[in-house]
Enzyme design. Structure first.
Site, mmCIF file in Angstrom:
data_model
loop_
_atom_site.group_PDB
_atom_site.id
_atom_site.type_symbol
_atom_site.label_atom_id
_atom_site.label_comp_id
_atom_site.label_asym_id
_atom_site.label_seq_id
_atom_site.Cartn_x
_atom_site.Cartn_y
_atom_site.Cartn_z
ATOM 1 N N ASP A 112 1.160 -9.788 -6.835
ATOM 2 C CA ASP A 112 -0.193 -9.344 -7.150
ATOM 3 C C ASP A 112 -0.856 -10.397 -8.038
ATOM 4 O OD1 ASP A 112 -2.453 -7.754 -7.444
ATOM 5 O OD2 ASP A 112 -1.461 -6.211 -8.619
ATOM 6 N N GLY A 157 10.529 -1.733 -8.087
ATOM 7 C CA GLY A 157 9.671 -1.951 -6.942
ATOM 8 C C GLY A 157 10.334 -2.534 -5.716
ATOM 9 N N ASP A 179 8.605 -6.706 -4.464
ATOM 10 C CA ASP A 179 7.874 -5.974 -3.431
ATOM 11 C C ASP A 179 6.466 -6.512 -3.237
ATOM 12 O OD1 ASP A 179 7.101 -4.971 -5.942
ATOM 13 O OD2 ASP A 179 6.921 -2.907 -5.239
ATOM 14 N N LYS A 225 -0.812 -10.135 -2.337
ATOM 15 C CA LYS A 225 -2.209 -9.768 -2.588
ATOM 16 C C LYS A 225 -2.901 -10.935 -3.296
ATOM 17 C CE LYS A 225 -2.844 -5.586 -4.198
ATOM 18 N NZ LYS A 225 -2.682 -4.353 -5.001
#
Length: 153
Positions: free
Chosen positions: A110, A51, A107, A138
């Site tokens: 989350d 990623g 990257d 996020k």
């Protein structure tokens, strides 16, 4: 040649969240901050691949400090877009992090599970310091209390 709406691999998206120009500007800004923060230190960058590969490459081009690079592969997605299990380290780092100032690059932050697990692993190996840098954060999906030290967006 890509269609006017973008490359075929992005056809499933209804819009672009962050433009390439905005990403380029932000990565340059992160590079400036990292250059200031690590000006008098040798730096080891550890990228979580696959990623973070492109983000890490772009970020490394901005850094002027002496550095060493290593990568590790962690998996929690099983070919999907949502984390379905606890992260596992699939491929270990090759360099010794003992007494090193480590910048862990990913990257997307989350759920936080992967970043927390990998940061814990690196700390456990005796790193002098561990800081984290992510392109996208996020926060709405966070499952463990972890915050990145450097955030793109």
């Amino acid at each position: 040649m890509p269609s006017p709406k973008g490359p075929p691999e992005l056809k499933h998206l209804d819009h672009v969240l962050v433009s390439a120009a905005a990403i380029k500007r932000r990565v340059a800004g992160l590079g400036t901050q990292l250059n200031q923060d690590y000006a008098s230190k040798d730096l080891m960058v550890v990228a979580i691949v696959n990623g973070a590969l492109i983000f890490a490459a772009d970020l490394l081009r901005q850094l002027s400090s002496p550095l060493r690079l290593d990568c590790l592969r962690a998996s929690s997605y099983h070919d999907g877009t949502k984390a379905v299990h606890e992260p596992r380290i699939v491929d270990q780092m090759k360099l010794d992090v003992r007494n090193q100032h480590v910048l862990l690059v990913d990257d997307i932050l989350d759920t936080g599970k992967t970043l927390a697990a990998v940061a814990g692993l690196i700390k456990g190996k005796g790193a002098a310091s561990v800081r984290t840098c992510v392109l996208l954060d996020k926060k709405a999906r966070r499952m463990v209390p972890v915050e990145a030290d450097y955030v793109g967006f």
